[in-house]
Design an enzyme around this catalytic site. Sequence first.
Site, PDB file in Angstrom:
ATOM      1  N   LYS A  45      50.339  38.632  49.214  1.00  0.00           N
ATOM      2  CA  LYS A  45      50.461  37.190  48.336  1.00  0.00           C
ATOM      3  C   LYS A  45      50.152  37.133  46.407  1.00  0.00           C
ATOM      4  O   LYS A  45      49.540  37.456  45.924  1.00  0.00           O
ATOM      5  CB  LYS A  45      48.734  36.428  48.789  1.00  0.00           C
ATOM      6  CG  LYS A  45      48.948  35.611  48.795  1.00  0.00           C
ATOM      7  CD  LYS A  45      46.829  34.965  49.051  1.00  0.00           C
ATOM      8  CE  LYS A  45      46.191  34.686  48.172  1.00  0.00           C
ATOM      9  NZ  LYS A  45      46.646  33.650  47.014  1.00  0.00           N
ATOM     10  N   GLY A  77      42.469  40.334  40.119  1.00  0.00           N
ATOM     11  CA  GLY A  77      42.229  39.170  39.666  1.00  0.00           C
ATOM     12  C   GLY A  77      40.483  39.031  39.660  1.00  0.00           C
ATOM     13  O   GLY A  77      40.603  40.267  38.521  1.00  0.00           O
ATOM     14  N   SER A  78      39.602  38.697  39.629  1.00  0.00           N
ATOM     15  CA  SER A  78      38.389  38.151  39.274  1.00  0.00           C
ATOM     16  C   SER A  78      37.686  38.898  39.567  1.00  0.00           C
ATOM     17  O   SER A  78      37.517  39.470  40.881  1.00  0.00           O
ATOM     18  CB  SER A  78      38.352  35.976  39.418  1.00  0.00           C
ATOM     19  OG  SER A  78      38.357  36.573  40.631  1.00  0.00           O
ATOM     20  N   THR A  79      36.501  39.281  39.032  1.00  0.00           N
ATOM     21  CA  THR A  79      35.486  40.435  39.073  1.00  0.00           C
ATOM     22  C   THR A  79      34.831  39.408  40.364  1.00  0.00           C
ATOM     23  O   THR A  79      34.048  40.001  41.173  1.00  0.00           O
ATOM     24  CB  THR A  79      34.398  40.317  37.685  1.00  0.00           C
ATOM     25  OG1 THR A  79      34.937  41.231  37.178  1.00  0.00           O
ATOM     26  CG2 THR A  79      32.853  40.971  38.735  1.00  0.00           C
ATOM     27  N   GLU A  80      34.036  38.165  40.436  1.00  0.00           N
ATOM     28  CA  GLU A  80      33.816  37.954  41.520  1.00  0.00           C
ATOM     29  C   GLU A  80      34.635  37.774  42.495  1.00  0.00           C
ATOM     30  O   GLU A  80      34.281  38.120  43.749  1.00  0.00           O
ATOM     31  CB  GLU A  80      33.576  35.541  40.620  1.00  0.00           C
ATOM     32  CG  GLU A  80      33.326  34.963  41.579  1.00  0.00           C
ATOM     33  CD  GLU A  80      33.846  33.427  41.723  1.00  0.00           C
ATOM     34  OE1 GLU A  80      33.889  33.718  40.845  1.00  0.00           O
ATOM     35  OE2 GLU A  80      33.149  32.519  42.528  1.00  0.00           O
ATOM     36  N   GLY A 139      36.619  39.404  43.533  1.00  0.00           N
ATOM     37  CA  GLY A 139      36.749  41.422  43.582  1.00  0.00           C
ATOM     38  C   GLY A 139      35.305  41.680  44.422  1.00  0.00           C
ATOM     39  O   GLY A 139      35.403  42.351  45.188  1.00  0.00           O
ATOM     40  N   GLU A 143      41.680  46.263  40.206  1.00  0.00           N
ATOM     41  CA  GLU A 143      41.544  45.773  39.025  1.00  0.00           C
ATOM     42  C   GLU A 143      41.044  44.061  38.422  1.00  0.00           C
ATOM     43  O   GLU A 143      41.632  43.116  39.352  1.00  0.00           O
ATOM     44  CB  GLU A 143      42.760  45.801  38.990  1.00  0.00           C
ATOM     45  CG  GLU A 143      43.224  46.321  37.375  1.00  0.00           C
ATOM     46  CD  GLU A 143      43.490  45.205  36.639  1.00  0.00           C
ATOM     47  OE1 GLU A 143      42.182  44.960  36.155  1.00  0.00           O
ATOM     48  OE2 GLU A 143      44.442  45.074  36.217  1.00  0.00           O
ATOM     49  N   CYS A 194      43.890  40.879  31.235  1.00  0.00           N
ATOM     50  CA  CYS A 194      42.637  41.431  31.878  1.00  0.00           C
ATOM     51  C   CYS A 194      42.727  42.572  30.502  1.00  0.00           C
ATOM     52  O   CYS A 194      41.605  42.578  30.331  1.00  0.00           O
ATOM     53  CB  CYS A 194      42.609  41.901  33.182  1.00  0.00           C
ATOM     54  SG  CYS A 194      44.294  42.900  33.397  1.00  0.00           S
ATOM     55  N   GLU A 252      34.623  36.684  29.954  1.00  0.00           N
ATOM     56  CA  GLU A 252      36.304  36.719  29.870  1.00  0.00           C
ATOM     57  C   GLU A 252      36.573  35.049  29.802  1.00  0.00           C
ATOM     58  O   GLU A 252      35.706  34.356  30.722  1.00  0.00           O
ATOM     59  CB  GLU A 252      36.101  37.814  30.674  1.00  0.00           C
ATOM     60  CG  GLU A 252      38.318  37.245  31.206  1.00  0.00           C
ATOM     61  CD  GLU A 252      38.464  38.513  32.376  1.00  0.00           C
ATOM     62  OE1 GLU A 252      38.406  38.015  33.037  1.00  0.00           O
ATOM     63  OE2 GLU A 252      39.727  39.159  31.704  1.00  0.00           O
TER      64      GLU A 252
HETATM   65  P1  NAI Z   1      41.167  34.607  41.482  1.00  0.00           P
HETATM   66  O1  NAI Z   1      40.062  35.722  41.261  1.00  0.00           O
HETATM   67  O2  NAI Z   1      40.203  33.753  41.943  1.00  0.00           O
HETATM   68  O3  NAI Z   1      42.599  35.184  42.076  1.00  0.00           O
HETATM   69  C1  NAI Z   1      43.198  36.233  42.295  1.00  0.00           C
HETATM   70  C2  NAI Z   1      44.009  36.359  43.500  1.00  0.00           C
HETATM   71  O4  NAI Z   1      42.391  36.497  44.164  1.00  0.00           O
HETATM   72  C3  NAI Z   1      45.195  34.881  43.703  1.00  0.00           C
HETATM   73  O5  NAI Z   1      46.243  35.503  43.811  1.00  0.00           O
HETATM   74  C4  NAI Z   1      43.609  34.271  44.634  1.00  0.00           C
HETATM   75  O6  NAI Z   1      44.441  33.754  45.674  1.00  0.00           O
HETATM   76  C5  NAI Z   1      43.080  35.201  45.396  1.00  0.00           C
HETATM   77  N1  NAI Z   1      41.380  34.766  45.846  1.00  0.00           N
HETATM   78  C6  NAI Z   1      40.936  33.849  46.279  1.00  0.00           C
HETATM   79  N2  NAI Z   1      40.174  33.449  46.249  1.00  0.00           N
HETATM   80  C7  NAI Z   1      40.708  35.162  46.799  1.00  0.00           C
HETATM   81  C8  NAI Z   1      39.450  35.164  48.416  1.00  0.00           C
HETATM   82  N3  NAI Z   1      38.541  34.706  48.749  1.00  0.00           N
HETATM   83  N4  NAI Z   1      39.580  36.178  48.548  1.00  0.00           N
HETATM   84  C9  NAI Z   1      40.975  37.147  48.852  1.00  0.00           C
HETATM   85  N5  NAI Z   1      41.991  36.330  48.031  1.00  0.00           N
HETATM   86  C10 NAI Z   1      41.227  35.262  47.107  1.00  0.00           C
HETATM   87  O7  NAI Z   1      41.250  34.050  39.721  1.00  0.00           O
HETATM   88  P2  NAI Z   1      41.313  32.777  39.337  1.00  0.00           P
HETATM   89  O8  NAI Z   1      40.326  32.215  39.774  1.00  0.00           O
HETATM   90  O9  NAI Z   1      42.586  32.798  39.277  1.00  0.00           O
HETATM   91  O10 NAI Z   1      41.162  32.910  37.785  1.00  0.00           O
HETATM   92  C11 NAI Z   1      39.325  33.327  37.540  1.00  0.00           C
HETATM   93  C12 NAI Z   1      39.395  34.096  36.240  1.00  0.00           C
HETATM   94  O11 NAI Z   1      39.325  35.366  36.613  1.00  0.00           O
HETATM   95  C13 NAI Z   1      40.054  33.997  35.396  1.00  0.00           C
HETATM   96  O12 NAI Z   1      39.444  33.089  34.399  1.00  0.00           O
HETATM   97  C14 NAI Z   1      40.014  35.010  34.439  1.00  0.00           C
HETATM   98  O13 NAI Z   1      38.822  35.197  33.663  1.00  0.00           O
HETATM   99  C15 NAI Z   1      39.575  35.998  35.833  1.00  0.00           C
HETATM  100  N6  NAI Z   1      41.023  36.600  36.149  1.00  0.00           N
HETATM  101  C16 NAI Z   1      41.369  38.140  35.970  1.00  0.00           C
HETATM  102  C17 NAI Z   1      42.445  38.766  36.895  1.00  0.00           C
HETATM  103  C18 NAI Z   1      43.157  40.788  36.515  1.00  0.00           C
HETATM  104  O14 NAI Z   1      44.342  40.622  35.772  1.00  0.00           O
HETATM  105  N7  NAI Z   1      42.050  40.852  36.156  1.00  0.00           N
HETATM  106  C19 NAI Z   1      43.905  37.575  36.831  1.00  0.00           C
HETATM  107  C20 NAI Z   1      43.564  37.105  37.167  1.00  0.00           C
HETATM  108  C21 NAI Z   1      42.218  35.700  36.803  1.00  0.00           C
HETATM  109 MG    MG Z   2      39.932  31.393  41.816  1.00  0.00          MG
END
Ligand code: NAI
Ligand code: MG
Length: 490
Positions: free
Chosen positions: A195, A247-250, A252, A269, A303, A400
């Site tokens: 996804k 994605g986000s630590t939250e 994760g 990651e 990241c 972050e």
């Molecule tokens: P996010 O963690 O919500 O989104 C990343 C991916 O996870 C997207 O594909 C999203 O649709 C999916 N996702 C969201 N909620 C989910 C759930 N409950 N179960 C499974 N998948 C889920 O990150 P978001 O809201 O886009 O960004 C928030 C913050 O996270 C950013 O401001 C940044 O600080 C951090 N981030 C870190 C990344 C990295 O490369 N380590 C990449 C993106 C965001």
């Molecule tokens: Mg999010």
Amino acid sequence: MTELERKQDRAPVPSEWTYASAPEARDIVTLQERYGHYVGGEWLEPRETYTTISPATEEPLAEVGQATPEEVQAAVAAAREAFSNGWSDIAPSERAKYLFRIARILQERSREFAVLESLNGGKPIKESRDVDLPLSAAHFFYYAGWADKLEYAFPNQRPRPVGVAGQIIPWNFPLLMLAWKIAPALAAGNTVVLKPAETTPLSALLFCDVLRQAELPPGVVNIVTGDGRTGAEIVKSEGVDKVAFTGSTEVGKAIQRELAGTGKKLTLELGGKAANIIFDDAALDQAVEGIINGIYFNQGHVCCAGSRLLVQESIYEPVVEKLKRRLTTLRVGDPLDKNTDVGAINSKQQLDKIQELVASGAEEGAEIYQPPCRLPEKGYWFAPTVFTNVAQSYRIAQEEIFGPVLSILTFRTPEEAVEKANNTPYGLSAGVWTEKGSRILWMAERLRAGVVWANTYNRFDPSSPFGGYKESGFGREGGRHGLEPYLELT
Ligand code: NAI
Ligand code: MG
């Protein structure tokens, strides 16, 4: 004298030395009005849709699916069937051929993908063209090479594929994160349900066309689009054997809670708050380029971004002065312009987060600097920003920001640099700038970070494992290490 020469002869000397715009042609990309989910090698008509836009202009680009639980289940079932009915049994050298084909097609179509990536994600074309695309192809080439050598990579351990991998990726490097996820999974003999992030689905959807061109058997790779709800469905699906998330630590942490006790394999990651450490013997002009690349590359949506600059006190003033001067030369604007250094912020949601954190920095007492620059009226934009006078306790030094915002702190001794650098819940990356090789090694041994760059920053290579400590996650992607999460070893 020709007409042109006469004109040039009379042309006034420009008062301001600037570039003419050099937009990349957009017509190499053909967008469909509406996209479905790619399941079992076919396009599944989506039950629910939303509109994906260009963050630089807010222009709608296409309708894409918001996958429902049933649609996710269809994708998982297709992946299971493909796994059981052939993919896990074909000769590894045959699997390698598909990966080589995918890599070559990505190279052939790289301009098309680069334009689409910049259009849907807001990143400068210079970066999608020179970084995202070459690295994505390189990743497939690299793992194609491992596909028939797993027995040598893990001697005496009988490497076998895990099964169906559920993969969830973010919006900062959409195609590259897809490559990081899909290439090792397929090389190891797994099938995939992936996804992309909700704001950047288009390059993953175009990638389905590459899969067709490569004649990958149906169901080996399935792509479903949608937001976090779709992601959560993939995570909890019983047919998924392994989850890979960036994605986000939250989120994760939520995934880890969901999977606890299920026996599913997991790699995470997550975020970072990396220190980029400049010693007084460093080549300052090069270090300044490294600082710029460390935090303004990809609008700081990285990241492993060098978002905390640690400068040795004795060189604090020249570094800050050089940095501010360099900042005034960054060109912010149209992602499709080949001169652009800093593009659009990926989404309204991310812009709000950056603005909120930057406001907190000013409130807590840090001093803000932004070069004069005219931001476009439409779309999501944020000027490159530097904070000085930052205390370790400020939110801008702890959290972050994931935007083009740098916080500068100082140190006196190498011990203090290590202590400050490690004083974070994260541990993904770090940078060290010094002329002394012995000091690089001394620092690298003590920094709790998955990657330590020396006299460079944000350098990537498919053969080099990448991943974090602490709240930056676990597991490695890239290199031989990147195969391990996709294999059962006995
Ligand atoms: P996010 O963690 O919500 O989104 C990343 C991916 O996870 C997207 O594909 C999203 O649709 C999916 N996702 C969201 N909620 C989910 C759930 N409950 N179960 C499974 N998948 C889920 O990150 P978001 O809201 O886009 O960004 C928030 C913050 O996270 C950013 O401001 C940044 O600080 C951090 N981030 C870190 C990344 C990295 O490369 N380590 C990449 C993106 C965001
Ligand atoms: Mg999010």
